[in-house]
Design an enzyme around this catalytic site. Structure first.
Site, PDB file in Angstrom:
ATOM      1  N   ILE A  61      50.689  30.402  31.942  1.00  0.00           N
ATOM      2  CA  ILE A  61      50.521  30.209  30.736  1.00  0.00           C
ATOM      3  C   ILE A  61      49.581  31.545  30.356  1.00  0.00           C
ATOM      4  CG2 ILE A  61      48.161  28.935  31.396  1.00  0.00           C
ATOM      5  CD1 ILE A  61      48.986  27.244  28.457  1.00  0.00           C
TER       6      ILE A  61
ATOM      7  N   MET B 264      47.593  33.393  27.521  1.00  0.00           N
ATOM      8  CA  MET B 264      46.630  33.572  26.588  1.00  0.00           C
ATOM      9  C   MET B 264      46.173  34.992  26.393  1.00  0.00           C
ATOM     10  SD  MET B 264      44.752  30.062  26.839  1.00  0.00           S
ATOM     11  CE  MET B 264      44.839  29.559  28.231  1.00  0.00           C
TER      12      MET B 264
ATOM     13  N   PHE C 192      46.373  39.476  33.372  1.00  0.00           N
ATOM     14  CA  PHE C 192      45.633  38.642  34.213  1.00  0.00           C
ATOM     15  C   PHE C 192      46.388  37.413  34.274  1.00  0.00           C
ATOM     16  CE2 PHE C 192      41.615  40.701  32.242  1.00  0.00           C
ATOM     17  CZ  PHE C 192      41.730  41.854  33.174  1.00  0.00           C
TER      18      PHE C 192
ATOM     19  N   ALA D 106      42.838  31.900  13.532  1.00  0.00           N
ATOM     20  CA  ALA D 106      43.026  30.767  14.571  1.00  0.00           C
ATOM     21  C   ALA D 106      44.074  29.805  14.049  1.00  0.00           C
ATOM     22  CB  ALA D 106      41.720  30.073  15.022  1.00  0.00           C
TER      23      ALA D 106
ATOM     24  N   GLU E  13      41.659  21.742  31.538  1.00  0.00           N
ATOM     25  CA  GLU E  13      41.864  22.920  32.488  1.00  0.00           C
ATOM     26  C   GLU E  13      40.371  22.968  33.139  1.00  0.00           C
ATOM     27  OE1 GLU E  13      43.225  26.104  30.542  1.00  0.00           O
ATOM     28  OE2 GLU E  13      42.703  27.715  32.266  1.00  0.00           O
TER      29      GLU E  13
ATOM     30  N   GLN F  19      13.682  27.446  60.703  1.00  0.00           N
ATOM     31  CA  GLN F  19      13.362  26.611  59.647  1.00  0.00           C
ATOM     32  C   GLN F  19      13.740  26.843  58.316  1.00  0.00           C
ATOM     33  OE1 GLN F  19       9.365  26.153  57.922  1.00  0.00           O
ATOM     34  NE2 GLN F  19       9.604  24.013  58.354  1.00  0.00           N
TER      35      GLN F  19
ATOM     36  N   GLN G 226      25.617  34.911  53.958  1.00  0.00           N
ATOM     37  CA  GLN G 226      24.495  35.362  54.784  1.00  0.00           C
ATOM     38  C   GLN G 226      24.327  34.610  56.277  1.00  0.00           C
ATOM     39  OE1 GLN G 226      22.739  37.640  53.505  1.00  0.00           O
ATOM     40  NE2 GLN G 226      21.147  37.699  54.795  1.00  0.00           N
TER      41      GLN G 226
ATOM     42  N   GLY H 146      26.159  35.998  59.266  1.00  0.00           N
ATOM     43  CA  GLY H 146      25.718  37.404  59.505  1.00  0.00           C
ATOM     44  C   GLY H 146      26.675  38.417  59.125  1.00  0.00           C
TER      45      GLY H 146
HETATM   46  C1  LIG Z   1      42.249  36.221  38.495  1.00  0.00           C
HETATM   47  C2  LIG Z   1      42.471  35.767  36.971  1.00  0.00           C
HETATM   48  C3  LIG Z   1      43.554  34.855  36.619  1.00  0.00           C
HETATM   49  C4  LIG Z   1      43.508  34.820  35.224  1.00  0.00           C
HETATM   50  N1  LIG Z   1      44.667  33.875  34.989  1.00  0.00           N
HETATM   51  C5  LIG Z   1      44.707  33.715  33.407  1.00  0.00           C
HETATM   52  C6  LIG Z   1      45.870  32.845  33.059  1.00  0.00           C
HETATM   53  O1  LIG Z   1      46.815  32.414  33.911  1.00  0.00           O
HETATM   54  N2  LIG Z   1      46.248  32.932  31.769  1.00  0.00           N
HETATM   55  C7  LIG Z   1      45.511  33.569  30.798  1.00  0.00           C
HETATM   56  O2  LIG Z   1      45.642  33.580  29.593  1.00  0.00           O
HETATM   57  N3  LIG Z   1      44.385  34.254  31.208  1.00  0.00           N
HETATM   58  C8  LIG Z   1      44.115  34.262  32.432  1.00  0.00           C
HETATM   59  N4  LIG Z   1      42.828  35.063  32.993  1.00  0.00           N
HETATM   60  C9  LIG Z   1      42.096  35.799  31.878  1.00  0.00           C
HETATM   61  C10 LIG Z   1      40.806  35.079  31.903  1.00  0.00           C
HETATM   62  O3  LIG Z   1      40.684  33.901  31.252  1.00  0.00           O
HETATM   63  C11 LIG Z   1      39.728  35.983  31.014  1.00  0.00           C
HETATM   64  O4  LIG Z   1      39.490  37.139  31.925  1.00  0.00           O
HETATM   65  C12 LIG Z   1      38.555  35.504  30.506  1.00  0.00           C
HETATM   66  O5  LIG Z   1      38.916  34.587  29.456  1.00  0.00           O
HETATM   67  C13 LIG Z   1      37.606  36.528  29.983  1.00  0.00           C
HETATM   68  O6  LIG Z   1      38.287  37.573  28.996  1.00  0.00           O
HETATM   69  P1  LIG Z   1      38.194  39.048  29.320  1.00  0.00           P
HETATM   70  O7  LIG Z   1      38.568  39.142  30.609  1.00  0.00           O
HETATM   71  O8  LIG Z   1      39.087  39.873  28.279  1.00  0.00           O
HETATM   72  O9  LIG Z   1      36.840  39.528  29.017  1.00  0.00           O
HETATM   73  P2  LIG Z   1      36.029  39.785  27.680  1.00  0.00           P
HETATM   74  O10 LIG Z   1      36.516  38.719  26.538  1.00  0.00           O
HETATM   75  O11 LIG Z   1      36.278  41.227  27.501  1.00  0.00           O
HETATM   76  O12 LIG Z   1      34.610  39.452  27.748  1.00  0.00           O
HETATM   77  C14 LIG Z   1      33.736  40.560  28.779  1.00  0.00           C
HETATM   78  C15 LIG Z   1      32.456  39.755  28.955  1.00  0.00           C
HETATM   79  O13 LIG Z   1      31.626  39.760  27.766  1.00  0.00           O
HETATM   80  C16 LIG Z   1      31.218  38.327  27.903  1.00  0.00           C
HETATM   81  N5  LIG Z   1      31.187  37.664  26.480  1.00  0.00           N
HETATM   82  C17 LIG Z   1      32.409  37.662  25.596  1.00  0.00           C
HETATM   83  N6  LIG Z   1      32.375  36.960  24.460  1.00  0.00           N
HETATM   84  C18 LIG Z   1      30.785  36.588  24.387  1.00  0.00           C
HETATM   85  C19 LIG Z   1      30.181  35.912  23.472  1.00  0.00           C
HETATM   86  N7  LIG Z   1      30.530  35.432  22.487  1.00  0.00           N
HETATM   87  N8  LIG Z   1      28.807  35.658  24.172  1.00  0.00           N
HETATM   88  C20 LIG Z   1      28.355  36.193  25.070  1.00  0.00           C
HETATM   89  N9  LIG Z   1      29.363  36.715  26.151  1.00  0.00           N
HETATM   90  C21 LIG Z   1      30.395  36.995  25.647  1.00  0.00           C
HETATM   91  C22 LIG Z   1      32.206  37.642  28.791  1.00  0.00           C
HETATM   92  O14 LIG Z   1      31.477  36.494  29.215  1.00  0.00           O
HETATM   93  C23 LIG Z   1      32.206  38.796  29.741  1.00  0.00           C
HETATM   94  O15 LIG Z   1      31.271  38.532  30.534  1.00  0.00           O
HETATM   95  C24 LIG Z   1      42.665  35.334  34.349  1.00  0.00           C
HETATM   96  C25 LIG Z   1      41.825  36.047  34.847  1.00  0.00           C
HETATM   97  C26 LIG Z   1      41.629  36.425  36.019  1.00  0.00           C
HETATM   98  C27 LIG Z   1      40.495  37.393  36.318  1.00  0.00           C
END
Ligand SMILES: Cc1cc2nc3c(=O)[nH]c(=O)nc-3n(C[C@H](O)[C@H](O)[C@H](O)COP(=O)(O)OP(=O)(O)OC[C@H]3O[C@@H](n4cnc5c(N)ncnc54)[C@H](O)[C@@H]3O)c2cc1C
Length: 381
Positions: A125, A127, A158, A180, A244, A281, A338, A341
């Site tokens: 999927i 997104m 990703f 949206a 999910e 401990q 940890q 070790g």
């Molecule tokens: C190994 C892996 C597998 C994945 N698999 C899939 C998949 O199968 N399909 C798919 O669609 N996606 C997938 N993803 C994507 C994943 O869902 C996104 O990485 C995630 O939703 C965060 O989006 P971003 O990486 O663009 O971070 P960003 O949206 O750029 O966010 C960056 C930082 O800002 C923070 N942030 C953003 N908005 C806010 C807010 N309003 N308030 C506070 N903090 C905020 C976030 O928490 C994060 O710490 C995968 C990611 C990884 C790493």
């Protein structure tokens, strides 16, 4: 604490999942890590054991159950072996499944579901985009009308199973001005001209999962590539994110529990200053704290599972389960490293890999910050 949510039938499926893993997966995990992905025969063998399409109607080769606890026991067993295994198979059998079962036409079901159940058709999927994943409503991939069909342009990143998926559920913008309410889901089959994959991404952990970038350049899609309703994709996604997220919580805590159990065995055996390291401990209390954190978290996650089975789990409670379990999992695994070790830092030890594998659970499927945002909003803040 004895868990009360499973019956003998669930435990029987757990036993067959375990047998499948012992036979076809555990002995080959190092090969999967080296190959940066799961070979197809793992999928088809899982399909033969009936583990991929539990919620798919029997007429399409599935298990035909609406009891989500069957999916939970399989997810727990996968997570105990490897977090990546659980994410790859879970994305297919638990995350994508509801879209293909609930939102598709009879023709689409016939086209996709039999292969979905046998493992001949692996799914993903898509997104997230390079420009961002948290703000899903801002996605930039577009699908524009072309006669009866559509033309898809954009890219995703990703994507779990991205390196091997035969069918990808892709979220694309179909109405540019409707935010949206202008997003549609499409089933995009591998082999469609203009659909290409980028490299399998080099991740910190979960090396055996072929997370990849996907590109769509003037991809012509027929009208029946649409999954669900045009412009309703965001709502379709939001409705299924609850499953999910509680599914992620199930895997998070099962993974942490397993590695903690292995760590307990290690600290009973490993000696320093003439005694087992677990008997100091400080370490005894540390392990006591970790076991307590896992048990208490498990109790909440189990309640969420039961609420989800009853159709009563709220998005907010699923968010609580997801972020909390991810935090506990990461805290527990850090302490496990940890307790091992120096060996805890060696990739040949499961604990080291598990620690790396777990880091992403605070980021994906809605980060911990986004989960807290949802909870905070619900509190009127
Ligand atoms: C190994 C892996 C597998 C994945 N698999 C899939 C998949 O199968 N399909 C798919 O669609 N996606 C997938 N993803 C994507 C994943 O869902 C996104 O990485 C995630 O939703 C965060 O989006 P971003 O990486 O663009 O971070 P960003 O949206 O750029 O966010 C960056 C930082 O800002 C923070 N942030 C953003 N908005 C806010 C807010 N309003 N308030 C506070 N903090 C905020 C976030 O928490 C994060 O710490 C995968 C990611 C990884 C790493």
């Amino acid at each position: 604490m004895r868990r009360t949510l499973f019956t003998d039938e669930h435990e029987a499926l757990r036993a067959s999942a375990r047998a499948f893993l012992d036979r076809h997966v555990r002995p080959r995990m190092d090969d999967f890590v080296a190959a940066h992905g799961l070979p197809r025969d793992v999928w088809t063998e899982a399909g033969k054991q009936g583990l991929l399409g539990l919620s798919v109607p029997e007429e399409y080769g599935g298990g035909g159950t609406d009891d989500w606890r069957f999916t939970v026991v399989v997810a727990e067993e996968l997570s105990k072996v490897s977090a990546a295994l659980s994410s790859c198979i879970g994305i297919h059998s638990d995350v994508v499944a509801p879209y293909l079962v609930e939102l598709t036409t009879p023709e689409q079901k016939q086209r996709w579901l039999p292969g979905f159940c046998t493992g001949d058709l692996v799914t993903a999927i898509a997104m997230t985009e390079p420009s961002g994943g948290s703000d899903l409503a801002a996605l930039r991939t577009t699908a524009t009308r072309d006669g009866d069909g559509w033309v898809l342009n954009g890219s995703k990143t990703f994507i779990t199973n991205g390196g091997s998926a035969d069918l990808v559920v892709v979220a694309a913008r179909t109405s540019p001005d409707k935010g949206a309410r202008g997003i549609t889901l499409f089933g995009v089959e591998w082999g469609t001209p203009g659909f290409t994959r980028g490299r399998v991404l080099d991740k910190v952990g979960q090396t055996e999962s072929d997370t990849a970038e996907l590109f769509f350049e003037d991809v012509r899609l027929p009208a029946d590539a649409v999954i669900g309703q045009v412009d309703q994709g965001f709502i379709h996604l939001m409705e299924r994110l609850v499953q999910e997220r509680v599914g992620a919580a199930v895997s998070n805590i099962a993974h942490a529990r397993q590695i903690l159990q292995e760590t307990l065995g290690y600290v009973k055996e490993r000696k320093a200053f003439g005694q087992p390291v677990g008997s100091f401990q400080h370490n005894k209390f540390k392990v006591a704290e970790l076991v307590t954190a896992v048990d208490v978290t498990q109790a909440f996650v189990d309640q969420c599972v039961l609420a989800h089975c009853a159709g009563e789990l709220s998005a907010v409670d699923a968010a609580k389960a997801k972020w909390w379990s991810a935090q506990v999992q990461n805290d527990v695994l850090d302490e496990c490293v940890q307790l091992y070790g120096g060996y805890g830092y060696m990739n040949e030890y499961r604990v080291a890999r598990a620690w790396r594998d777990a880091r992403v659970t605070k980021i994906w499927a809605g980060s911990n910050e986004i989960m807290k945002e949802l909870i905070g909003r619900d509190l009127g803040l």
